[in-house]
Enzyme design. Structure first.
Site, PDB file in Angstrom:
ATOM      1  N   ASN A  11       0.866  -1.179   0.000  1.00 50.42           N
ATOM      2  CA  ASN A  11       0.000   0.000   0.000  1.00 50.42           C
ATOM      3  C   ASN A  11       0.900   1.225   0.000  1.00 50.42           C
ATOM      4  O   ASN A  11       1.509   1.548   1.017  1.00 50.42           O
ATOM      5  CB  ASN A  11      -0.887  -0.028   1.261  1.00 50.42           C
ATOM      6  N   LYS A  13       0.040   4.225  -0.241  1.00 50.62           N
ATOM      7  CA  LYS A  13      -0.653   5.377   0.363  1.00 50.62           C
ATOM      8  C   LYS A  13      -0.462   6.624  -0.520  1.00 50.62           C
ATOM      9  O   LYS A  13      -0.399   6.495  -1.741  1.00 50.62           O
ATOM     10  CB  LYS A  13      -0.163   5.606   1.786  1.00 50.62           C
ATOM     11  N   HIS A  99      -9.528   0.601   4.672  1.00 48.49           N
ATOM     12  CA  HIS A  99      -8.255   0.812   5.389  1.00 48.49           C
ATOM     13  C   HIS A  99      -8.520   1.719   6.588  1.00 48.49           C
ATOM     14  O   HIS A  99      -9.345   2.627   6.520  1.00 48.49           O
ATOM     15  CB  HIS A  99      -7.219   1.436   4.454  1.00 48.49           C
ATOM     16  N   GLU A 101      -7.019   4.112   7.737  1.00 48.48           N
ATOM     17  CA  GLU A 101      -6.848   5.547   7.472  1.00 48.48           C
ATOM     18  C   GLU A 101      -8.077   6.123   6.775  1.00 48.48           C
ATOM     19  O   GLU A 101      -8.410   7.293   6.967  1.00 48.48           O
ATOM     20  CB  GLU A 101      -5.557   5.769   6.662  1.00 48.48           C
ATOM     21  N   GLU A 169      -5.317  -5.615  10.304  1.00 49.53           N
ATOM     22  CA  GLU A 169      -4.306  -4.596  10.573  1.00 49.53           C
ATOM     23  C   GLU A 169      -4.634  -3.881  11.882  1.00 49.53           C
ATOM     24  O   GLU A 169      -5.470  -2.966  11.894  1.00 49.53           O
ATOM     25  CB  GLU A 169      -4.286  -3.561   9.457  1.00 49.53           C
ATOM     26  N   GLY A 175       2.237   1.800  10.641  1.00 52.64           N
ATOM     27  CA  GLY A 175       3.136   2.945  10.500  1.00 52.64           C
ATOM     28  C   GLY A 175       3.826   3.353  11.788  1.00 52.64           C
ATOM     29  O   GLY A 175       4.418   4.434  11.864  1.00 52.64           O
ATOM     30  N   SER A 213       3.363  -2.615  10.222  1.00 54.39           N
ATOM     31  CA  SER A 213       4.829  -2.565  10.381  1.00 54.39           C
ATOM     32  C   SER A 213       5.518  -3.871  10.000  1.00 54.39           C
ATOM     33  O   SER A 213       6.488  -4.281  10.645  1.00 54.39           O
ATOM     34  CB  SER A 213       5.189  -2.142  11.811  1.00 54.39           C
ATOM     35  N   GLY A 234       2.825  -1.315   4.254  1.00 53.93           N
ATOM     36  CA  GLY A 234       2.827   0.112   3.932  1.00 53.93           C
ATOM     37  C   GLY A 234       4.243   0.593   3.666  1.00 53.93           C
ATOM     38  O   GLY A 234       4.771   0.441   2.567  1.00 53.93           O
ATOM     39  N   GLY A 235       4.882   1.136   4.694  1.00 51.69           N
ATOM     40  CA  GLY A 235       6.186   1.775   4.538  1.00 51.69           C
ATOM     41  C   GLY A 235       7.215   0.940   3.794  1.00 51.69           C
ATOM     42  O   GLY A 235       7.908   1.445   2.899  1.00 51.69           O
TER      43      GLY A 235
HETATM   44  C1  PEP Z   1      -0.735  -0.200   5.855  1.00 55.68           C
HETATM   45  O1  PEP Z   1      -0.703   0.905   5.364  1.00 55.68           O
HETATM   46  O2  PEP Z   1      -1.675  -0.938   5.581  1.00 55.68           O
HETATM   47  C2  PEP Z   1       0.357  -0.620   6.723  1.00 55.68           C
HETATM   48  C3  PEP Z   1       0.284  -1.797   7.295  1.00 55.68           C
HETATM   49  O3  PEP Z   1       1.400   0.250   6.901  1.00 55.68           O
HETATM   50  P1  PEP Z   1       2.807  -0.075   7.611  1.00 55.68           P
HETATM   51  O4  PEP Z   1       3.327  -1.343   6.987  1.00 55.68           O
HETATM   52  O5  PEP Z   1       3.668   1.104   7.283  1.00 55.68           O
HETATM   53  O6  PEP Z   1       2.564  -0.245   9.056  1.00 55.68           O
END
Ligand code: PEP
Length: 251
Positions: A11, A13, A99, A101, A169, A175, A213, A234-235
């Site tokens: 993702n 983002k 999600h 967010e 999640e 994040g 993460s 994500g990251g």
């Molecule tokens: C996400 O955006 O769904 C996510 C899990 O981000 P991160 O891996 O950065 O925690």
């Protein structure tokens, strides 16, 4: 690893201008082509501005492309929104829905998320339905009730393992660099699996991803947990090397 084929989804983002996004897509696509026989499916979800170009770059590889959201309607007076058929039209095969967010920043309820999931299915796309508890909900001991409650409403009755993926999640792990422990992940994934199996004929075939993460250093351990059928990243999905290491953790 389970008998279900894992899915590693990135993702992106609201990150990446064209140059960076295309370099990232090209890097993944090249590695996927060079590797040939992969142990998992790969999905990237770039910002909407890049979906078409990324789909072009990855077209001849195993890397699939998804949207990060869609509207519940197929068209109409919804300024700034994107309909699922529009995502399909530019090469997307999946849509992330619900999600945390989106739930937090845009007040999306599980009822709206169910409508988005149905819109995704109607467009012939696969919905990756995201669920997860906040830190406060976990501290209150409400994790399983929250997660199963979100799935009960967000996932429509006609969903199948073919058109729907669940992503667990925990909000406090997204994040933040904090990851749920193996025991915490195992407990929630087992509860999700039990709920899916009770409700759907093919409930044992749905893929349940863990997200929060995930990085190269913890991916193999998380992916070895029973009923963890992949990861939503994500990251670490913004760097070819890191995302590829996570993909290789499925081997
Ligand atoms: C996400 O955006 O769904 C996510 C899990 O981000 P991160 O891996 O950065 O925690």
């Amino acid at each position: 690893m389970s008998q279900r084929r894992p899915l590693i989804a990135g993702n992106w983002k609201m990150n990446c201008l064209r140059t960076d996004g295309l370099a990232l897509a090209r890097g993944l696509s090249d590695r996927a082509k060079a590797k040939g026989d992969l142990a998992c499916d790969i999905l990237v979800c770039p910002p909407a501005t890049l979906i078409s170009d990324v789909a072009g770059v990855t077209a001849k590889s195993a890397v699939k492309v998804g949207g990060q959201d869609c509207h519940v309607a197929v068209s109409g007076a919804h300024t700034g929104d994107i309909a699922a058929p529009m995502l399909a039209d530019i090469g997307a095969t999946h849509v992330l829905v619900g999600h945390s967010e989106r739930r937090a920043d845009h007040g999306e309820s599980s009822t709206v998320i169910r409508q988005k999931t149905m819109a995704t299915h109607d467009a012939g796309l696969i919905a990756v339905v995201c669920v997860g508890e906040t830190e406060q909900e976990r501290d209150l001991g409400a994790t399983l009730a929250v997660v199963n409650g979100q799935i009960a409403v967000s996932v429509p009755d006609e969903a199948t393992a073919e058109n729907t993926v669940i992503a667990y999640e925990p909000v406090w792990a997204i994040g933040t660099g904090r990851t749920a422990s193996v025991d915490e992940v195992a407990e929630v994934h087992a509860a999700i699996r039990a709920g899916l199996t009770a409700r759907f004929d093919d409930g044992d075939k749905f893929r349940i991803l863990y997200g929060g993460s995930v990085k190269p250093s913890n991916a193999a351990e998380l992916l070895s947990v029973p009923d963890v059928d992949g990861a939503l990243v994500g990251g670490a999905s913004l760097k070819v090397d890191d995302f590829w290491k996570i993909i290789e953790s499925c081997a």
